[in-house]
Write an enzyme that holds these catalytic residues in place. Sequence first.
Site: not given
Length: 300
Positions: A72, A76, A133, A196, A220, A246-247, A261
Amino acid sequence: MKPDTKVKVGPLTLKNPVIVASGTFGYGAEFSREIFANINKVGGFITKTITLKPRRGNPPPRIVETPCGIINSIGLENPGLERFCADYLPYFSRFKTARIVSVGGEEPGEFNEIIKTLARRKGIDGFELNISCPNIKKGGVSIAQSPDVTRQIVSRVRRLTGLPLIAKLSPKVTDISVIARAAIDGGADIISLINTVSAMAVDWERRRPCLGNITGGLSGPAIKPIALKMVRDVVTETRAPVIGIGGIMTAEGASAVQVGTFNLIDPAGAAGLADGLTKLLKKRNIKSLRDIIGTLENPV
């Protein structure tokens, strides 16, 4: 007898360890009645990140599917602090679960302004500082890539609120435990990781990147092994309370996890994981989730 799924992560007490990750459910006002009920089943809900001023985000396309997750590049996008308080906070505060606001900024001072305003509002149970960020004043480098800036931001925010502070860290560092230690030293109560992983997808037929911003963040199942390793590193080196991200796609997991995700695949997925955890404990004849947290053999 129904198993006890309550967990305590730092100063936060959650009815179960499943938390809806920032960015996957907006701010609450967008929900149907059915989804609203599902969110009340999970342990916590984290808003999409709020910045001081509205942001339009990155050019589309913003999301591309990969064989084991998504990339993605939202940028923001958000309505800004003023509109969040006026239009979204009233809905968000109605949830019957831990209500956490994700806060971001392009420079350290923005975090202060947002927390100063929101700390006076009701219906908020904690803040997640999205310090992944980019810091414009530091040439676009992620705030969470600098221990000194991380410590500075967290310590300044800490003086403005007594609510639980979660520092969300980026995997784009040499040693994640150094950044986690800086956040804890600055006053963070909890560490959440990982955000991510930088990635890119290419449309070979059109000879161009799939994303409008060229690169984005991979999430994911593909990043779960990376997340597990970094969670272990932080817990081993700092002993800080950690929320894993995460996943997360099944009910088996850490003491607390954020589901991101999977919500895009199934809007009722997080609630299903919470229900699945109860069934799993019952099947294994485990009376309380706390009985198995931290029981990994040879964790260090």
